[in-house]
Design a protein around this motif. Sequence first.
Motif, PDB file in Angstrom:
ATOM      1  N   ARG A  59       0.845  -1.188   0.000  1.00  0.00           N
ATOM      2  CA  ARG A  59       0.000   0.000   0.000  1.00  0.00           C
ATOM      3  C   ARG A  59       0.883   1.242   0.000  1.00  0.00           C
ATOM      4  NH1 ARG A  59       1.030  -1.273   5.195  1.00  0.00           N
ATOM      5  NH2 ARG A  59       1.113   0.395   6.761  1.00  0.00           N
ATOM      6  N   ASP A  60       0.337   2.339  -0.488  1.00  0.00           N
ATOM      7  CA  ASP A  60       1.040   3.609  -0.421  1.00  0.00           C
ATOM      8  C   ASP A  60       1.040   4.109   1.021  1.00  0.00           C
ATOM      9  OD1 ASP A  60       1.121   3.361  -3.128  1.00  0.00           O
ATOM     10  OD2 ASP A  60      -0.214   5.052  -3.566  1.00  0.00           O
ATOM     11  N   VAL A  61       2.149   4.713   1.431  1.00  0.00           N
ATOM     12  CA  VAL A  61       2.226   5.311   2.774  1.00  0.00           C
ATOM     13  C   VAL A  61       2.896   6.670   2.664  1.00  0.00           C
ATOM     14  CG1 VAL A  61       2.302   3.110   4.027  1.00  0.00           C
ATOM     15  CG2 VAL A  61       4.435   4.177   3.279  1.00  0.00           C
ATOM     16  N   TRP A  62       2.581   7.520   3.623  1.00  0.00           N
ATOM     17  CA  TRP A  62       3.248   8.811   3.755  1.00  0.00           C
ATOM     18  C   TRP A  62       4.218   8.726   4.922  1.00  0.00           C
ATOM     19  CZ3 TRP A  62       3.092  12.909   0.507  1.00  0.00           C
ATOM     20  CH2 TRP A  62       2.097  12.912  -0.476  1.00  0.00           C
ATOM     21  N   VAL A  63       5.469   9.092   4.666  1.00  0.00           N
ATOM     22  CA  VAL A  63       6.538   8.975   5.670  1.00  0.00           C
ATOM     23  C   VAL A  63       6.662  10.289   6.425  1.00  0.00           C
ATOM     24  CG1 VAL A  63       9.010   8.596   6.000  1.00  0.00           C
ATOM     25  CG2 VAL A  63       7.757   7.287   4.264  1.00  0.00           C
ATOM     26  N   ARG A  64       6.683  10.199   7.756  1.00  0.00           N
ATOM     27  CA  ARG A  64       6.846  11.395   8.600  1.00  0.00           C
ATOM     28  C   ARG A  64       8.238  11.514   9.206  1.00  0.00           C
ATOM     29  NH1 ARG A  64       6.702  10.092  14.024  1.00  0.00           N
ATOM     30  NH2 ARG A  64       5.856   8.016  14.542  1.00  0.00           N
ATOM     31  N   ASN A  83       3.603  18.126   6.397  1.00  0.00           N
ATOM     32  CA  ASN A  83       4.346  17.634   5.237  1.00  0.00           C
ATOM     33  C   ASN A  83       4.517  16.123   5.337  1.00  0.00           C
ATOM     34  OD1 ASN A  83       6.064  20.015   3.578  1.00  0.00           O
ATOM     35  ND2 ASN A  83       5.302  20.620   5.583  1.00  0.00           N
ATOM     36  N   GLY A  84       4.775  15.507   4.212  1.00  0.00           N
ATOM     37  CA  GLY A  84       5.056  14.086   4.198  1.00  0.00           C
ATOM     38  C   GLY A  84       5.781  13.695   2.927  1.00  0.00           C
ATOM     39  N   ILE A  85       6.413  12.512   2.959  1.00  0.00           N
ATOM     40  CA  ILE A  85       7.097  11.958   1.786  1.00  0.00           C
ATOM     41  C   ILE A  85       6.299  10.734   1.333  1.00  0.00           C
ATOM     42  CG2 ILE A  85       9.226  10.959   0.895  1.00  0.00           C
ATOM     43  CD1 ILE A  85      10.709  12.382   3.181  1.00  0.00           C
ATOM     44  N   LEU A  86       5.797  10.774   0.118  1.00  0.00           N
ATOM     45  CA  LEU A  86       5.001   9.664  -0.387  1.00  0.00           C
ATOM     46  C   LEU A  86       5.901   8.498  -0.777  1.00  0.00           C
ATOM     47  CD1 LEU A  86       2.286   8.500  -1.288  1.00  0.00           C
ATOM     48  CD2 LEU A  86       2.681   9.570  -3.529  1.00  0.00           C
ATOM     49  N   LEU A  87       5.638   7.331  -0.189  1.00  0.00           N
ATOM     50  CA  LEU A  87       6.329   6.092  -0.551  1.00  0.00           C
ATOM     51  C   LEU A  87       5.304   5.156  -1.185  1.00  0.00           C
ATOM     52  CD1 LEU A  87       8.824   4.262  -0.503  1.00  0.00           C
ATOM     53  CD2 LEU A  87       8.151   3.526   1.797  1.00  0.00           C
ATOM     54  N   PRO A  88       5.290   5.046  -2.514  1.00  0.00           N
ATOM     55  CA  PRO A  88       4.289   4.206  -3.189  1.00  0.00           C
ATOM     56  C   PRO A  88       4.543   2.721  -2.939  1.00  0.00           C
ATOM     57  CG  PRO A  88       5.219   5.849  -4.691  1.00  0.00           C
ATOM     58  CD  PRO A  88       6.091   5.819  -3.476  1.00  0.00           C
ATOM     59  N   ALA A  89       3.488   1.948  -3.022  1.00  0.00           N
ATOM     60  CA  ALA A  89       3.588   0.502  -2.864  1.00  0.00           C
ATOM     61  C   ALA A  89       4.434  -0.105  -3.982  1.00  0.00           C
ATOM     62  CB  ALA A  89       2.196  -0.115  -2.864  1.00  0.00           C
ATOM     63  N   LYS A  90       5.081  -1.209  -3.647  1.00  0.00           N
ATOM     64  CA  LYS A  90       5.805  -2.032  -4.622  1.00  0.00           C
ATOM     65  C   LYS A  90       6.985  -1.329  -5.284  1.00  0.00           C
ATOM     66  CE  LYS A  90       2.853  -5.407  -4.069  1.00  0.00           C
ATOM     67  NZ  LYS A  90       3.248  -6.662  -3.365  1.00  0.00           N
ATOM     68  N   THR A  91       7.402  -0.192  -4.741  1.00  0.00           N
ATOM     69  CA  THR A  91       8.567   0.492  -5.315  1.00  0.00           C
ATOM     70  C   THR A  91       9.848  -0.203  -4.869  1.00  0.00           C
ATOM     71  OG1 THR A  91       8.523   2.000  -3.438  1.00  0.00           O
ATOM     72  CG2 THR A  91       7.480   2.764  -5.455  1.00  0.00           C
ATOM     73  N   SER A 119      13.321  11.256  -2.836  1.00  0.00           N
ATOM     74  CA  SER A 119      14.355  11.326  -1.802  1.00  0.00           C
ATOM     75  C   SER A 119      13.760  10.991  -0.445  1.00  0.00           C
ATOM     76  CB  SER A 119      14.970  12.723  -1.773  1.00  0.00           C
ATOM     77  OG  SER A 119      15.632  13.013  -2.978  1.00  0.00           O
ATOM     78  N   LEU A 120      14.410  10.096   0.276  1.00  0.00           N
ATOM     79  CA  LEU A 120      13.982   9.751   1.629  1.00  0.00           C
ATOM     80  C   LEU A 120      14.836  10.499   2.653  1.00  0.00           C
ATOM     81  CD1 LEU A 120      13.296   5.933   1.161  1.00  0.00           C
ATOM     82  CD2 LEU A 120      11.618   7.796   1.350  1.00  0.00           C
ATOM     83  N   ASN A 121      16.086  10.084   2.807  1.00  0.00           N
ATOM     84  CA  ASN A 121      16.965  10.768   3.765  1.00  0.00           C
ATOM     85  C   ASN A 121      18.394  10.334   3.499  1.00  0.00           C
ATOM     86  OD1 ASN A 121      17.650  12.439   5.903  1.00  0.00           O
ATOM     87  ND2 ASN A 121      17.374  10.871   7.450  1.00  0.00           N
ATOM     88  N   ASN A 122      19.338  11.090   4.046  1.00  0.00           N
ATOM     89  CA  ASN A 122      20.759  10.751   3.957  1.00  0.00           C
ATOM     90  C   ASN A 122      21.292  10.461   5.348  1.00  0.00           C
ATOM     91  OD1 ASN A 122      20.395  11.559   1.321  1.00  0.00           O
ATOM     92  ND2 ASN A 122      21.439  13.517   1.576  1.00  0.00           N
TER      93      ASN A 122
END
Length: 570
Positions: A327-332, A377-385, A360-363
């Motif tokens: 599933r798609d999730v938003w990363v906080r 704000n959030g970072i979208l992480l799509p499913a199955k990526t 981009s996620l993080n370094n």
Amino acid sequence: MSNLQRAGILLSSLFLSAHALAAADVADNFRLTDHRGVSHELYYLSDMKAVVLLAQGNGCDASRLATTAVQALQAKYEPQAVTFVAINSNLSDSLQAVGKEAKQAGIKLPIMLDTTQLVGEALNLTRNGEVLVLNTKGWKIAYRGDASGVAGALDAVIAGKPAPSASTAANGCAINMPERDKRSAHAQISYEKEIAPLLLDKCVVCHREGGIGPWQMTNYNMIRGFSPMIREVVRTQRMPPWHADPHYNVFSNDRGLSPRQAKTLVHWIEAGSPRGSGPDPLLSQKKDWPKWPLGEPDLVVELPPFTTPATGTIPYQNIKIQNPLDRDVWVRAVDFLPGQRAVLHHIIASAGGETRGNISLNNYVPGAEPLQVPKDNGILLPAKTKLHFQVHYTPNGQVLTDVTRMGLYFMKDPPKYNFRSLVFYNAKLKIPPNTKVHVETAERKFDQDAVIYSLHPHAHFRGKSSSFVAHYPDGREEMLINIPVYDFNWQSTYDLAKPLTVPAGTRIVYTQVFDNSSQNKANPDPNREVTWGEQTWEEMVFGVIRYRNVKEDKAPKSSEPSQTELFSGT
């Protein structure tokens, strides 16, 4: 008490005795930033024969006269390996006021700002217009006085002879240094109530068991034993590891010492590091540090084990891991748990398709804190990526196996805004050999109104300083951050305490200054021309601004290049 602690206490006592005897005769190392935002470390000038140091003060006629006289000597003596600088230790002179004075008085010398007065106190500066001539062999003060004796002192130092007169009277305006004669008061600084709490707040997070610091701040005896080193790294601004110029913006993750904290710590050390009464707060510090400071992640992604050789060069490891979520999730928030901090130089994490990660996620870099995405704000992480990791290891003389984990924290509901990255890079950089100052730039433009949250510069061993400057559509310019000292070992992200809204059309110029000389002790090879590359003996002009659009559009553009691609120079 361990042998290390006993040896440290002995060295501390010897240092304090030598410091008391030689404070006015020898110049200890220091680092200060000048009125133009350029950093100067005294001992970096060891390739010079002499250093002329002028005490400058605004509105002082004697200071202006001395400056004119000293600047008249530059043409003759700079070709003979002499450096000329000024220092302002006046509490009443601000950065803006010093810059205005320099312009009005025709002062070409860099004017270092001694805002804590720690350097002026140690050099025993008493009057504006006073001039010191320092012999770089042993850093002895060869001459102290008015400008009339400088030329004779320089001739003598260059010839390897004693100055004809070691001192003359300087009749300039008195420098008010209220802490100068308070050694007895400094001896009353409380270790229990002031020093130990300061160390717990600023230092122990690294200097603890399992931390990245090379020694642990476990009790008073350890602190006293390392007091000479602590004084040195505070005066040279190596510790705590925070490099933003305090004159431009305020940052919520500031690890540095305030001027008051720096003065308190150094004065306590110079007073003999007295123990005083009361319990030792370092003995009661918490022993169990959480693996995950933000709590257990919603998803932990484990990278495959990697064994580093003791020596040699390790190519970048480009790792792909299937996102296990359907599933798609938003990363906080995003955090990393390194397996071997000693050899893990950096990680760039992103998400995307099979061949590239465009989200981009993080370094991770040494000393990095978890990324907590700003509110709404959030970072979208799509499913199955695919999750993409670029991992850089640097051998440290041991064979070590690293198993690093990334922790992701999810939002319950979709956010209002997409947390974005604006990436700056210049893969065409070309740094000449044996060059102390070489400047490269990269720039980007916001095509929408945007809110800036953080700034991150990146270079390798030759990185010297960095800055981000905003050029607004109405012609105004604003320094977003000045980093007078870029330290490869501490590649911080600087989070603005107050996010900055900029209009569409704002152009951001990222400047990276390099030092490809032998005076840069970290330089792998000053004799070669340096170009873009992934390895640390090569270089990068690379920066990142994290931001959001004021008015959110639809899904993020997949055409935006990822940090992984840009780090690879593609």
